[in-house]
Motif scaffolding. Structure first.
Motif, short mmCIF file in Angstrom:
data_model
loop_
_atom_site.label_atom_id
_atom_site.label_comp_id
_atom_site.label_asym_id
_atom_site.label_seq_id
_atom_site.Cartn_x
_atom_site.Cartn_y
_atom_site.Cartn_z
N TRP A 141 -74.10 -54.16 -63.89
CA TRP A 141 -73.37 -55.42 -63.96
C TRP A 141 -71.92 -55.19 -63.57
O TRP A 141 -71.34 -54.12 -63.83
CB TRP A 141 -73.46 -56.03 -65.36
N THR A 197 -80.23 -51.07 -64.76
CA THR A 197 -79.52 -52.36 -64.71
C THR A 197 -78.03 -52.10 -64.51
O THR A 197 -77.46 -51.21 -65.14
CB THR A 197 -79.74 -53.14 -66.01
N ILE A 233 -75.09 -59.04 -61.13
CA ILE A 233 -76.09 -58.29 -61.91
C ILE A 233 -77.15 -57.76 -60.95
O ILE A 233 -77.64 -58.50 -60.08
CB ILE A 233 -76.74 -59.18 -62.97
N LEU A 267 -77.64 -62.78 -59.03
CA LEU A 267 -78.52 -61.73 -59.51
C LEU A 267 -79.38 -61.17 -58.39
O LEU A 267 -79.71 -61.89 -57.44
CB LEU A 267 -79.45 -62.24 -60.62
N TYR A 294 -69.30 -51.27 -60.97
CA TYR A 294 -70.40 -51.68 -61.85
C TYR A 294 -70.54 -50.70 -63.01
O TYR A 294 -70.33 -49.50 -62.86
CB TYR A 294 -71.73 -51.70 -61.09
#
Length: 808
Positions: free
Chosen positions: A509, A507, A466, A416, A490
């Motif tokens: 991921w 955000t 992430i 992360l 992503y």
């Protein structure tokens, strides 16, 4: 419509000739065109063979002088009717200079030209925005016409928009009248000298009682012309869509579509002797136009900073387009006019490209289309440069930024990253004295065209699963962060603050690891509102501190005004499916990303915000299963490790006598956030690293005295996380000395936290390692952050966590 006109002289193979346009043409979708076999449903061999035939110069007759004119029509949503005037033309260049390179690459399949291996666009993001007019209300559409006549030394261009619902006959009449007026301006250049009476007399001779008429037909290589019947019921949209269907016919390679306008002739010697623009017969001027209807069209081409951004090695460059009457756009990349990448919206410069120019050719494509396609080309303003030195990335974090993760590591760990990227709206904001926010660094080093490519380079270097970002400008997210991160594998989620500022959290991921299940945005002020709190006895029993928070808000009007009406912070919560879970891994995880209130005197607000964040995240992770999903909590909490917010997360409790948390509960007001107050109290405008601020000298000797002096005022609540909420663990092996190093403030504000394994939690995470943090000496050599080599005033936090099952 008026009776059909007699046949004019046929011009064989008109459809194969390149139209020579005037250099003053205004229509942006007509910059350059060529014939193309763009049926992507055909086999590559068929496409190549058809393309060679259609673009072979030998198949093009050089008889442009016989061309009477060209008419292009396109059905558009009304909001795009002036696209050619409103769009940014930065970097626009002539596309024809790249035709030979593209043709040679197709014919020889050069081994030094890379074909894109970019993932298919099966995910949500599309690099092409494809507009569709089929299901739009006809009242929301227009039909745009562009007419060019070029012959010898005389030419003119005409642009006209008509409502799509207008009857086709009326549209042709208006087109004919406009052409007549333009012809008159050429045929009678001295008409202004005639005087009003003379001009009216001349005009009456031109028009008489006869209106211009039109004949629309298909030229056929065999069997003569074929009229396209136009009924009185045909509206303009239907007619030109009917014409456009012909361009999708294979026969279009042999046939072409033409329109003859019959313009009333003034029948005088001045006009009848001039045949350079059109043929004059039977007291009328017949102007024959080649017709292209609804060609694949580029409405807009976008890239970060409109082709003026810095180009760094290893940093992706992405092109986004808006197209209409097309399925997609094909983008080809040229370095120093050499084709290096075909059919990809993303290009990554390499070391060998340093010092060279970068250009793109964009071509819209429609399945089955056999007419003309219109290309556009752009050249970037900056030459390609080596990525600037970034000491935090390398050598400090080489074990994270340069060591490739093994497949085994990817299955057993999650990496992360959280990063406050410093919104550009704050960097470029001027203070009251007209100085910039960061006077210690030259503005050229923190301009967004340079700073954000460096930030993206750092993000990508860590290969995180992430990524949580704060202070993301909405416009930069749209034009840069989202397209680049999508191109690099992503998926993305952006949430703007609940305020007028276009800034928020984003955000990302990895699509290889996770799949979006649900993404939610919560306004923290709505979570604060006691009137919106769910009156669930069980819920209140588990989150009992809500009673104290609601009581405080009811008895403290200013606090309620700030928390419920003013602050705009938000919480992002994303529920992610694990794509390939192993037996000790859950099917889903919950990820939270937030940026808490900033003011130095508002620690009490941040502590309560943190409590509400935990409560809402816990609701989401328990919403569909008896075994709650494990969670990550990331963000800029604007709270040091001893603050009320941090203590609540690490020790699970903040009592009313926590002095640092509650000391400004009765003093802080919303108006204290303006620049004058902040400067007066030395929250801003101090020397580098200043920490001896005036508010520390205020008379708060201890918590008991503070509470005693406020005996007649509302008392703070006790904030306690319930037993059901998991224990959170930090991803950092030791608490960083700082994550924010601004000119007048140095402290730790940014955190990555995860739910740890326990007897009550079936799944959890165990910290494995974290990226090293810089020392004060590392930063002070550049004065503070941001600077020439550090693009934000925050340091990114990067950590690896191992999956863990329940404790036995």
């Amino acid at each position: 419509m008026s009776p059909q006109l007699p046949n004019t002289e046929k011009i064989a193979n008109n459809h194969q000739r390149e139209f020579v346009r005037s250099t003053t043409t205004l229509s942006s979708y007509r910059t350059c065109h060529s014939f193309s076999a763009s049926d992507i449903g055909e086999s590559p061999q068929e496409q190549e063979q058809e393309q060679e035939q259609s673009e072979d110069p030998a198949n093009t007759s050089d008889v442009n002088n016989e061309r009477r004119g060209e008419l292009l029509s396109i059905v558009l949503p009304k909001e795009w009717q002036d696209f050619n005037m409103n769009r940014d033309e930065s970097g626009r260049i002539d596309a024809t200079q790249f035709d030979q390179a593209l043709q040679e690459a197709m014919e020889t399949k050069h081994t030094d030209v890379v074909e894109s291996n970019q993932e298919s666009s099966a995910h949500e993001f599309k690099f092409d925005t494809v507009l569709n007019t089929e299901h739009k209300n006809i009242d929301d559409l227009i039909v745009g016409f562009d007419l060019d006549v070029v012959h010898k030394d005389e030419d003119f261009h005409l642009h006209m928009n008509r409502d799509a619902a207008e009857l086709a006959n009326r549209t042709f009449s208006r087109l004919g009248l406009s052409v007549t007026k333009r012809l008159n301006s050429i045929l009678y250049p001295n008409r202004k000298g005639l005087g009003k009476a003379g001009y009216r007399k001349r005009k009456s001779r031109v028009h008489g009682n006869t209106a211009p008429t039109a004949r629309l037909f298909i030229r056929q290589e065999e069997g003569g012309d074929k009229d396209m019947m136009i009924s009185d019921e045909h509206n303009t949209k239907d007619l030109w869509e009917k014409v456009a269907v012909e361009h999708n016919s294979p026969n279009y390679k042999m046939d072409s579509i033409a329109l003859t306008l019959s313009i009333p002739d003034p029948n005088n010697s001045e006009h009848s002797s001039d045949e350079s623009i059109a043929t004059t017969t039977n007291n009328s001027t017949e102007l024959e136009l080649d017709v292209t209807s609804n060609p694949p069209t580029i409405l807009d081409v976008k890239t970060f900073e409109s082709f003026s951004s810095k180009l760094f090695t290893g940093v992706p460059v992405v092109i986004q387009t808006t197209v209409i009457h097309a399925d997609r756009a094909q983008v080809s990349w040229f370095v120093d006019n050499k084709l290096v990448l075909q059919d990809s919206h993303c290009f990554i410069p390499e070391t060998e490209h340093i010092g060279k120019t970068l250009a793109v050719v964009v071509k819209p494509i429609r399945r089955g289309y056999h007419g003309k396609c219109f290309k556009e080309a752009y050249q970037f303003e900056m030459v390609i440069e080596d990525l600037p030195y970034m000491p935090i990335v390398s050598p400090l974090r080489d074990e994270f930024s340069r060591v490739k993760r093994s497949e085994q590591e990817r299955h057993s760990t999650i990496r992360l990253m959280t990063y406050n990227v410093l919104a550009d709206l704050y960097v470029s904001r001027e203070m009251d004295d007209e100085s910039l926010m960061f006077p210690h660094v030259e503005y050229e080093y923190v301009r967004k065209a340079r700073r954000f490519p460096m930030i993206v380079a750092e993000i990508l270097s860590y290969d995180a699963d992430i990524v949580c970002l704060q202070e993301v400008d909405g416009s930069i997210y749209d034009s840069y962060f989202e397209p680049v991160m999508q191109a690099m594998g992503y998926d993305a989620f952006y949430s703007n603050k609940a305020s007028t500022q276009r800034e928020g959290c984003a955000t990302f991921w990895s699509r290889k690891v996770f799949e979006r299940d649900e993404s939610l945005t919560f306004s923290l002020k709505e979570l604060f509102d006691p009137d919106s709190t769910t009156e669930n006895p069980k819920d209140f029993h588990r989150w009992d501190s809500m009673k104290g928070i609601n009581h405080l808000l009811r008895s403290h009007p200013e606090l309620r005004r700030v928390t419920v009406e003013k602050i705009g912070q938000i919480l992002q919560v994303v529920k992610l499916k694990v794509k390939h879970p192993e037996k000790d891994q859950p099917k889903k995880i919950v990820l939270a990303n937030t940026h808490l209130f900033y003011h130095p005197m508002a620690d009490h607000i941040r502590a309560m915000q943190t409590y509400l964040v935990c409560k809402k995240v816990d609701e989401v992770r328990r919403s569909e299963t008896k075994h709650p999903y494990p969670l990550f909590l990331c963000g800029d909490l604007n709270s040091d490790p001893l603050s009320g917010a941090s203590q609540l997360l690490f020790t699970r409790c903040v009592e009313p006598d926590h002095h640092d948390c509650w000391k400004h509960l009765h003093e802080y007001q919303w108006e204290m956030g303006n620049n004058d107050y902040m400067l007066e109290h030395e929250y801003i405008g101090n020397d580098v690293g200043a920490t001896d601020l005036k508010y520390e000298e205020e008379e708060f000797q201890n918590a008991e005295e503070s509470l005693e002096s406020a005996s007649n005022k509302p008392t703070p609540p006790s904030l306690v996380l319930p037993d059901a909420f998991p224990q959170l663990v930090s991803g950092c092996e030791e608490m960083p000395k700082f994550t924010n190093f601004a000119v007048d403030f140095v402290d730790t504000l940014d955190y990555i936290l995860a739910s740890g394994p326990s007897k009550d939690e079936k799944y959890g995470f165990v910290p494995k390692s974290s990226a090293r943090m810089p020392t004060e000496e590392d930063v002070k050599q550049f004065v503070a952050m941001p600077n020439q080599f550090m693009p934000s005033d925050h340091v990114s936090v990067v950590a690896d966590f191992e999956w863990s099952g329940a404790t036995k």
